[in-house]
Design a protein around this motif. Structure first.
Motif, PDB file in Angstrom:
ATOM      1  N   PHE A  56      -8.086   5.588  -3.933  1.00 19.06           N
ATOM      2  CA  PHE A  56      -7.257   5.101  -3.256  1.00 19.06           C
ATOM      3  C   PHE A  56      -7.139   3.740  -3.002  1.00 19.06           C
ATOM      4  O   PHE A  56      -6.723   2.537  -2.109  1.00 19.06           O
ATOM      5  CB  PHE A  56      -8.959   5.116  -1.286  1.00 19.06           C
ATOM      6  CG  PHE A  56      -9.664   4.351  -1.846  1.00 19.06           C
ATOM      7  CD1 PHE A  56     -10.387   2.486  -1.363  1.00 19.06           C
ATOM      8  CD2 PHE A  56     -10.970   5.105  -2.793  1.00 19.06           C
ATOM      9  CE1 PHE A  56     -11.709   2.557  -1.994  1.00 19.06           C
ATOM     10  CE2 PHE A  56     -12.273   4.836  -2.447  1.00 19.06           C
ATOM     11  CZ  PHE A  56     -12.377   3.483  -2.320  1.00 19.06           C
ATOM     12  N   GLU A  57      -7.822   2.795  -4.476  1.00 15.41           N
ATOM     13  CA  GLU A  57      -8.421   1.727  -4.259  1.00 15.41           C
ATOM     14  C   GLU A  57      -6.424   1.482  -4.772  1.00 15.41           C
ATOM     15  O   GLU A  57      -5.827   0.250  -4.124  1.00 15.41           O
ATOM     16  CB  GLU A  57      -8.562   1.548  -5.810  1.00 15.41           C
ATOM     17  CG  GLU A  57     -10.164   1.488  -5.405  1.00 15.41           C
ATOM     18  CD  GLU A  57     -10.890   2.591  -6.026  1.00 15.41           C
ATOM     19  OE1 GLU A  57     -12.071   3.286  -5.841  1.00 15.41           O
ATOM     20  OE2 GLU A  57      -9.747   4.213  -6.054  1.00 15.41           O
ATOM     21  N   HIS A  58      -5.876   2.633  -5.346  1.00 16.62           N
ATOM     22  CA  HIS A  58      -4.691   1.828  -5.633  1.00 16.62           C
ATOM     23  C   HIS A  58      -3.438   3.607  -6.280  1.00 16.62           C
ATOM     24  O   HIS A  58      -4.876   3.897  -7.536  1.00 16.62           O
ATOM     25  CB  HIS A  58      -4.374   1.187  -6.739  1.00 16.62           C
ATOM     26  CG  HIS A  58      -2.670  -0.151  -6.805  1.00 16.62           C
ATOM     27  ND1 HIS A  58      -1.049   0.563  -7.131  1.00 16.62           N
ATOM     28  CD2 HIS A  58      -2.019  -0.849  -6.189  1.00 16.62           C
ATOM     29  CE1 HIS A  58      -0.346   0.255  -7.254  1.00 16.62           C
ATOM     30  NE2 HIS A  58      -0.488  -1.262  -6.215  1.00 16.62           N
ATOM     31  N   HIS A  97      -8.884   4.445  12.008  1.00 14.11           N
ATOM     32  CA  HIS A  97      -8.332   3.195  10.969  1.00 14.11           C
ATOM     33  C   HIS A  97      -9.332   3.434   9.321  1.00 14.11           C
ATOM     34  O   HIS A  97     -10.542   3.311   9.482  1.00 14.11           O
ATOM     35  CB  HIS A  97      -8.179   2.464  11.285  1.00 14.11           C
ATOM     36  CG  HIS A  97      -8.121   1.198  10.055  1.00 14.11           C
ATOM     37  ND1 HIS A  97      -6.662   1.052   9.248  1.00 14.11           N
ATOM     38  CD2 HIS A  97      -8.324   0.389   9.007  1.00 14.11           C
ATOM     39  CE1 HIS A  97      -6.969   0.123   8.231  1.00 14.11           C
ATOM     40  NE2 HIS A  97      -8.311  -0.736   8.610  1.00 14.11           N
ATOM     41  N   SER A  98      -8.815   3.623   8.672  1.00 16.17           N
ATOM     42  CA  SER A  98     -10.063   3.585   7.436  1.00 16.17           C
ATOM     43  C   SER A  98      -9.238   3.356   5.769  1.00 16.17           C
ATOM     44  O   SER A  98      -8.438   4.203   5.689  1.00 16.17           O
ATOM     45  CB  SER A  98     -10.349   4.976   7.116  1.00 16.17           C
ATOM     46  OG  SER A  98     -10.995   5.152   5.736  1.00 16.17           O
ATOM     47  N   GLU A  99      -9.262   2.520   5.627  1.00  8.66           N
ATOM     48  CA  GLU A  99      -8.894   1.782   4.076  1.00  8.66           C
ATOM     49  C   GLU A  99      -8.762   2.878   3.109  1.00  8.66           C
ATOM     50  O   GLU A  99      -8.057   3.501   1.802  1.00  8.66           O
ATOM     51  CB  GLU A  99      -9.426   0.453   3.951  1.00  8.66           C
ATOM     52  CG  GLU A  99      -8.778  -0.484   4.310  1.00  8.66           C
ATOM     53  CD  GLU A  99      -8.922  -2.280   4.443  1.00  8.66           C
ATOM     54  OE1 GLU A  99      -9.115  -2.083   2.429  1.00  8.66           O
ATOM     55  OE2 GLU A  99      -9.952  -2.488   4.526  1.00  8.66           O
ATOM     56  N   GLU A 102      -6.309   5.900   3.561  1.00 10.42           N
ATOM     57  CA  GLU A 102      -5.224   5.766   4.238  1.00 10.42           C
ATOM     58  C   GLU A 102      -4.127   5.737   2.438  1.00 10.42           C
ATOM     59  O   GLU A 102      -4.004   6.079   2.305  1.00 10.42           O
ATOM     60  CB  GLU A 102      -5.037   3.886   4.711  1.00 10.42           C
ATOM     61  CG  GLU A 102      -5.324   4.682   6.394  1.00 10.42           C
ATOM     62  CD  GLU A 102      -4.975   2.932   6.858  1.00 10.42           C
ATOM     63  OE1 GLU A 102      -5.051   1.913   6.009  1.00 10.42           O
ATOM     64  OE2 GLU A 102      -5.517   2.885   8.307  1.00 10.42           O
ATOM     65  N   GLY A 103      -5.374   4.922   1.519  1.00  7.07           N
ATOM     66  CA  GLY A 103      -4.986   4.936   0.434  1.00  7.07           C
ATOM     67  C   GLY A 103      -5.708   6.349  -0.591  1.00  7.07           C
ATOM     68  O   GLY A 103      -4.787   6.695  -1.087  1.00  7.07           O
ATOM     69  N   LYS A 106      -2.031   7.884   0.376  1.00  2.14           N
ATOM     70  CA  LYS A 106      -1.014   7.051  -0.208  1.00  2.14           C
ATOM     71  C   LYS A 106      -0.301   7.586  -1.275  1.00  2.14           C
ATOM     72  O   LYS A 106      -0.291   8.249  -2.282  1.00  2.14           O
ATOM     73  CB  LYS A 106      -0.960   5.566  -0.590  1.00  2.14           C
ATOM     74  CG  LYS A 106       0.141   4.737  -1.061  1.00  2.14           C
ATOM     75  CD  LYS A 106      -0.118   3.198  -0.222  1.00  2.14           C
ATOM     76  CE  LYS A 106       0.638   2.083  -1.002  1.00  2.14           C
ATOM     77  NZ  LYS A 106       0.704   1.024  -1.307  1.00  2.14           N
TER      78      LYS A 106
END
Length: 136
Positions: A56-58, A97-99, A102-103, A106
């Motif tokens: 999720f970080e990138h 919403h959850s970063e 979402e990460g 992605k």
């Protein structure tokens, strides 16, 4: 006095792997550790460790992770021992919403990773061993 091409500070999981790979390539390398060999103070120590493919970080971490899987395969072939045991992973987060989620999504989309989304309200049914909030 002995000279080295590379000095690795800290020979826990990452440092010892770096020393090993450099030595395999013919580089003169020395590893320096402040604690005893195979100590229990490193960041990768403990009874279990986790490698997440859908970082999720990138999403740029995903190809590095996939390459690490090849390294685990090479170790298994070279030593005849499997030290890596893949399992599944469940990540919970709020449905609005959850970063983190979402990460993960992605990374999964960009790198065609298998990820299953479980709708809020179905999580506890699917994973009865966990009790996240109902909107997760």
């Amino acid at each position: 006095m002995r000279k080295y091409d590379v000095i690795v500070l800290g020979v826990g999981g990452m440092g010892s792997a770096a020393c090993f790979q450099l030595a395999k390539r013919g580089v003169s390398v020395v590893g320096i550790e402040q604690f005893s060999r195979a100590h229990d103070r490193g960041s990768s120590h403990g009874n279990s460790r986790l490698i997440r493919k859908a970082y999720f970080e990138h999403p740029d971490y995903v190809p590095l992770c996939e390459r690490s899987y090849l390294g685990w395969d090479a170790i298994r072939e070279e030593l005849g021992v499997s030290l890596f045991h893949p399992t599944g992973l469940v990540i919970f987060g709020p449905s609005d919403h959850s970063e983190v989620l979402e990460g993960v999504l992605k990374s999964a989309v960009l790198h065609q990773l298998d990820v299953e989304e479980v709708p809020a309200g179905k999580v506890r049914e699917r994973f009865p061993q966990f009790s996240p909030p109902l909107d997760y």
